[in-house]
Scaffold this motif. Structure first.
Motif, PDB file in Angstrom:
ATOM      1  N   ALA A 172       0.795  -1.135  -0.150  1.00 56.77           N
ATOM      2  CA  ALA A 172       0.042  -0.140   0.042  1.00 56.77           C
ATOM      3  C   ALA A 172       0.989   1.244   0.009  1.00 56.77           C
ATOM      4  CB  ALA A 172      -0.918  -0.021   1.081  1.00 56.77           C
ATOM      5  N   SER A 173       2.235   1.054   0.581  1.00 57.50           N
ATOM      6  CA  SER A 173       2.862   2.532   0.690  1.00 57.50           C
ATOM      7  C   SER A 173       3.271   2.887  -0.645  1.00 57.50           C
ATOM      8  CB  SER A 173       3.896   2.090   1.471  1.00 57.50           C
ATOM      9  OG  SER A 173       4.888   1.132   1.106  1.00 57.50           O
ATOM     10  N   GLN A 174       3.466   1.932  -1.488  1.00 65.43           N
ATOM     11  CA  GLN A 174       3.948   2.235  -2.944  1.00 65.43           C
ATOM     12  C   GLN A 174       2.887   3.041  -3.594  1.00 65.43           C
ATOM     13  OE1 GLN A 174       5.153  -1.462  -4.651  1.00 65.43           O
ATOM     14  NE2 GLN A 174       6.082  -2.011  -2.869  1.00 65.43           N
ATOM     15  N   ILE A 175       1.425   2.686  -3.430  1.00 67.70           N
ATOM     16  CA  ILE A 175       0.233   3.100  -4.058  1.00 67.70           C
ATOM     17  C   ILE A 175       0.099   4.746  -3.431  1.00 67.70           C
ATOM     18  CG2 ILE A 175      -2.235   3.281  -4.761  1.00 67.70           C
ATOM     19  CD1 ILE A 175      -1.887   0.338  -4.535  1.00 67.70           C
ATOM     20  N   TYR A 176       0.499   4.601  -2.064  1.00 66.25           N
ATOM     21  CA  TYR A 176       0.194   6.014  -1.202  1.00 66.25           C
ATOM     22  C   TYR A 176       1.223   7.037  -1.744  1.00 66.25           C
ATOM     23  CZ  TYR A 176       0.846   8.809   3.039  1.00 66.25           C
ATOM     24  OH  TYR A 176       0.951   9.973   3.690  1.00 66.25           O
ATOM     25  N   SER A 177       2.638   6.624  -1.876  1.00 66.08           N
ATOM     26  CA  SER A 177       3.770   7.547  -2.300  1.00 66.08           C
ATOM     27  C   SER A 177       3.195   8.186  -3.693  1.00 66.08           C
ATOM     28  CB  SER A 177       4.977   6.905  -2.372  1.00 66.08           C
ATOM     29  OG  SER A 177       5.159   6.519  -1.165  1.00 66.08           O
ATOM     30  N   PHE A 178       2.728   7.231  -4.701  1.00 68.33           N
ATOM     31  CA  PHE A 178       2.584   7.718  -5.931  1.00 68.33           C
ATOM     32  C   PHE A 178       1.442   8.659  -6.017  1.00 68.33           C
ATOM     33  CE2 PHE A 178       0.186   7.297 -10.042  1.00 68.33           C
ATOM     34  CZ  PHE A 178       0.949   7.538 -10.953  1.00 68.33           C
ATOM     35  N   CYS A 179       0.237   8.374  -5.181  1.00 67.37           N
ATOM     36  CA  CYS A 179      -0.856   9.097  -5.223  1.00 67.37           C
ATOM     37  C   CYS A 179      -0.567  10.394  -4.357  1.00 67.37           C
ATOM     38  CB  CYS A 179      -2.031   8.515  -4.250  1.00 67.37           C
ATOM     39  SG  CYS A 179      -2.756   6.763  -5.423  1.00 67.37           S
ATOM     40  N   LYS A 180       0.444  10.545  -3.425  1.00 71.17           N
ATOM     41  CA  LYS A 180       0.564  11.758  -2.820  1.00 71.17           C
ATOM     42  C   LYS A 180       1.170  12.665  -3.725  1.00 71.17           C
ATOM     43  CE  LYS A 180       1.225  12.848   1.769  1.00 71.17           C
ATOM     44  NZ  LYS A 180      -0.091  13.063   2.402  1.00 71.17           N
ATOM     45  N   GLU A 181       2.152  11.979  -4.703  1.00 74.86           N
ATOM     46  CA  GLU A 181       3.099  12.870  -5.592  1.00 74.86           C
ATOM     47  C   GLU A 181       1.874  13.445  -6.631  1.00 74.86           C
ATOM     48  OE1 GLU A 181       6.028  10.595  -7.738  1.00 74.86           O
ATOM     49  OE2 GLU A 181       5.539  11.779  -9.261  1.00 74.86           O
ATOM     50  N   LYS A 182       1.008  12.870  -6.991  1.00 74.12           N
ATOM     51  CA  LYS A 182      -0.142  13.314  -7.929  1.00 74.12           C
ATOM     52  C   LYS A 182      -1.300  14.051  -7.140  1.00 74.12           C
ATOM     53  CE  LYS A 182       1.908  11.129 -11.369  1.00 74.12           C
ATOM     54  NZ  LYS A 182       2.587  11.663 -12.101  1.00 74.12           N
ATOM     55  N   ARG A 183      -1.015  14.332  -6.011  1.00 73.14           N
ATOM     56  CA  ARG A 183      -2.509  14.698  -5.219  1.00 73.14           C
ATOM     57  C   ARG A 183      -3.962  14.054  -5.158  1.00 73.14           C
ATOM     58  NH1 ARG A 183      -3.541  19.996  -6.387  1.00 73.14           N
ATOM     59  NH2 ARG A 183      -4.430  20.428  -4.378  1.00 73.14           N
ATOM     60  N   ILE A 184      -3.447  12.710  -5.234  1.00 78.52           N
ATOM     61  CA  ILE A 184      -4.910  11.860  -5.028  1.00 78.52           C
ATOM     62  C   ILE A 184      -4.815  11.561  -3.610  1.00 78.52           C
ATOM     63  CG2 ILE A 184      -5.882   9.761  -6.023  1.00 78.52           C
ATOM     64  CD1 ILE A 184      -4.009  10.027  -8.444  1.00 78.52           C
ATOM     65  N   LEU A 185      -5.854  11.960  -3.157  1.00 70.76           N
ATOM     66  CA  LEU A 185      -6.176  11.489  -1.713  1.00 70.76           C
ATOM     67  C   LEU A 185      -6.576   9.861  -1.407  1.00 70.76           C
ATOM     68  CD1 LEU A 185      -6.014  13.171   1.114  1.00 70.76           C
ATOM     69  CD2 LEU A 185      -8.765  12.634   0.946  1.00 70.76           C
ATOM     70  N   ILE A 186      -5.578   9.359  -0.291  1.00 67.71           N
ATOM     71  CA  ILE A 186      -5.992   7.830  -0.068  1.00 67.71           C
ATOM     72  C   ILE A 186      -7.174   7.749   0.693  1.00 67.71           C
ATOM     73  CG2 ILE A 186      -5.050   5.681   0.686  1.00 67.71           C
ATOM     74  CD1 ILE A 186      -3.762   6.141  -2.089  1.00 67.71           C
ATOM     75  N   GLN A 187      -8.205   7.041   0.447  1.00 67.44           N
ATOM     76  CA  GLN A 187      -9.222   6.648   1.552  1.00 67.44           C
ATOM     77  C   GLN A 187      -8.781   5.243   1.752  1.00 67.44           C
ATOM     78  OE1 GLN A 187     -12.966   7.214  -0.828  1.00 67.44           O
ATOM     79  NE2 GLN A 187     -13.267   8.687   0.630  1.00 67.44           N
TER      80      GLN A 187
END
Ligand SMILES: NC(=O)C1=CN([C@@H]2O[C@H](COP(=O)(O)OP(=O)(O)OC[C@H]3O[C@@H](n4cnc5c(N)ncnc54)[C@H](O)[C@@H]3O)[C@@H](O)[C@H]2O)C=CC1
Ligand SMILES: O=CCc1c[nH]c2ccccc12
Length: 288
Positions: A172-187
């Motif tokens: 999950a941390s890999q998806i989290y980091s990618f989303c952070k960079e693209k400003r996609i909030l994780i739910q």
């Protein structure tokens, strides 16, 4: 004032959402929704596939709360039998609403297999333009799925709803980091898994010690579940959970105002978590 996170489209989302899937899937949720709203919940997470959108809408109406005070999500089924727009219109009719705050593609699996991810996302963008969904996003997307839609997207997904808890933090941390960079909030969903689905694991002593410290510091009892939610809040991750008990909802809501976990506690939670990989939901996406 309750805690909200900013979405990349300028809107805001309450940090805690009440879910109508898992244990509530296919059930009459009207009473649970009414209790949740009366207890202070303003964010509700539904889905076409949960087969309970009618009673979700009923619970909202019976609570008497003004529509604009709520943040309501529903999701496009993984294998819809209608167009994306017709599927949302059907959901809105069942919910008794004119719009949802957030509309998500529930799972990339089928569309990815059929090469339709980009086409679905285009149709999602149309729904946002028409105001049927204030924000649009995805669920259960890996970095690969996100990269496909981002190639042509004019709207970056506002959220990616995925399984997040320390026992899946390795992936999950890999998806989290990618989303952070693209400003996609994780739910996050399944966030309480370490204590409700696999209690007694290596994480328990760390959660217990953080809970004891926070209890001392705040002067009121802090549960292991609150430590797990606090870990997510400090990462700016939205927490989705569910309970029919008002006491548990109250406890969950109070988590945002607890003192912060220390950097050492966060690091211990993650180090212990990744030692014991246990996934409960996203196997259909990751084939693990
Ligand atoms: N997009 C997706 O594919 C998925 C989305 N979801 C969404 O997320 C929501 C929450 O998911 P869950 O995995 O059910 O959340 P969760 O991991 O928080 O588990 C909720 C379970 O924990 C129990 N519980 C709640 N508070 C507790 C406490 N303080 N102590 C002990 N037990 C407690 C509840 O009775 C319930 O059975 C779903 O209802 C759904 O809306 C869930 C799974 C997949
Ligand atoms: O939401 C939980 C898991 C999930 C993913 N796709 C579907 C479709 C219908 C019900 C549940 C789910």
């Amino acid at each position: 004032m309750s805690l909200k996170f900013a979405l990349n489209d300028g809107t805001q989302i309450p940090w805690l959402g009440f879910g109508t899937g898992t244990v509530l899937k296919g059930r009459d949720v009207a009473a649970s929704i009414k209790t949740a709203i009366e207890t202070g919940i303003t964010h509700l997470d539904g889905a076409q596939g949960y087969n309970n959108e009618e009673t979700l809408g009923q619970g909202i109406r019976e609570s008497g709360i003004a529509r604009e005070k709520l943040f309501i999500t529903t999701k496009l089924d993984e294998s819809p039998t209608e167009s994306v727009k017709d599927a949302l219109k059907t959901s809105l009719k069942k919910l008794g609403l004119n719009y949802v705050d957030l509309y998500l593609i529930h799972s990339p699996f089928r569309a990815f297999k059929e090469g339709k991810l980009k086409q679905w996302w285009k149709e999602m963008e149309e729904l946002k333009k028409e105001g049927l969904a204030k924000s649009i996003g995805v669920s259960n997307f890996t970095v690969e799925h996100l990269q496909i839609i981002l190639e042509d997207a004019t709207v970056v997904p506002a959220v990616n709803q995925i399984e997040v808890h320390p026992y899946v933090w390795d992936t999950a941390s890999q998806i989290y980091s990618f989303c952070k960079e693209k400003r996609i909030l994780i739910q996050s969903y399944g966030g309480l898994s370490p204590i409700v689905r696999v209690p007694g694991g290596p994480l328990d002593p760390i959660l217990a010690s953080a809970a004891a410290r926070l209890s001392n510091e705040s002067g009121s009892p802090v549960s292991l579940g609150q430590v797990l939610s606090k870990w997510l809040i400090q990462k700016e991750v939205v927490v989705l959970t569910t309970s029919s008990k008002a006491s548990r909802i109250k406890e969950a809501l109070s988590t945002a105002s607890l003192p912060d976990l220390t950097a050492d506690e966060i690091s211990a939670i993650e180090t212990e978590g990744v030692k014991s990989h246990k996934r409960f939901f996203m196997g259909h996406v990751f084939n693990e």
